[in-house]
Design a protein around this motif. Structure first.
Motif, PDB file in Angstrom:
ATOM      1  N   GLY A  57       0.855  -0.959  -0.213  1.00  0.00           N
ATOM      2  CA  GLY A  57       0.156  -0.340   0.225  1.00  0.00           C
ATOM      3  C   GLY A  57       0.595   1.102   0.081  1.00  0.00           C
ATOM      4  O   GLY A  57       0.021   2.327   0.177  1.00  0.00           O
ATOM      5  N   LYS A  58       2.473   1.354   0.065  1.00  0.00           N
ATOM      6  CA  LYS A  58       3.251   2.503   0.260  1.00  0.00           C
ATOM      7  C   LYS A  58       3.088   2.740  -1.162  1.00  0.00           C
ATOM      8  O   LYS A  58       3.133   2.204  -2.006  1.00  0.00           O
ATOM      9  N   HIS A  59       2.757   4.368  -1.705  1.00  0.00           N
ATOM     10  CA  HIS A  59       2.866   5.555  -2.704  1.00  0.00           C
ATOM     11  C   HIS A  59       4.394   5.350  -3.104  1.00  0.00           C
ATOM     12  O   HIS A  59       5.288   5.643  -2.576  1.00  0.00           O
ATOM     13  N   SER A  60       4.882   5.075  -4.207  1.00  0.00           N
ATOM     14  CA  SER A  60       5.512   5.751  -4.863  1.00  0.00           C
ATOM     15  C   SER A  60       6.959   7.048  -5.036  1.00  0.00           C
ATOM     16  O   SER A  60       7.613   6.928  -4.349  1.00  0.00           O
ATOM     17  N   GLY A  61       5.608   7.602  -3.899  1.00  0.00           N
ATOM     18  CA  GLY A  61       6.353   9.645  -3.208  1.00  0.00           C
ATOM     19  C   GLY A  61       7.024   8.692  -1.782  1.00  0.00           C
ATOM     20  O   GLY A  61       7.403   9.873  -1.591  1.00  0.00           O
ATOM     21  N   ALA A  62       6.573   7.163  -1.674  1.00  0.00           N
ATOM     22  CA  ALA A  62       7.510   7.325   0.045  1.00  0.00           C
ATOM     23  C   ALA A  62       8.398   7.135   0.134  1.00  0.00           C
ATOM     24  O   ALA A  62       9.353   6.545   1.127  1.00  0.00           O
ATOM     25  N   PHE A  63       8.920   6.946  -1.071  1.00  0.00           N
ATOM     26  CA  PHE A  63      10.341   6.506  -1.450  1.00  0.00           C
ATOM     27  C   PHE A  63      11.496   7.483  -2.200  1.00  0.00           C
ATOM     28  O   PHE A  63      11.147   8.100  -3.335  1.00  0.00           O
TER      29      PHE A  63
END
Length: 72
Positions: A57-63
């Motif tokens: 559920g983590k979105h790409s912006g979290a990386f």
């Protein structure tokens, strides 16, 4: 040895501090280009041990290359 052709383009969006971190790493190691530096970083990252799977559920912006975007 025949040089392999690269016919696939990968585009990513970075924050200024992420690009700065990559550029500093590149210049410290005298890498010939930004693309060469990113390929080397990818090679090293894929070869690293101990990398866990991304949380569901983590979105790409979290990386992030730096810790700024990943802090939640």
């Amino acid at each position: 040895m025949k040089k392999e052709e690269r016919d696939i383009r990968l585009q990513i969006m970075l924050q200024p501090q992420e690009l700065r971190a990559i550029e500093e790493w590149r210049f410290e190691r005298r890498m010939p280009s930004r693309a060469a530096a990113v390929r080397e970083l990818l090679r090293r990252g894929l070869a690293a041990e101990g990398f866990g799977l991304a949380p569901e559920g983590k979105h790409s912006g979290a990386f992030s290359v730096t810790d700024v975007a990943g802090d939640e």
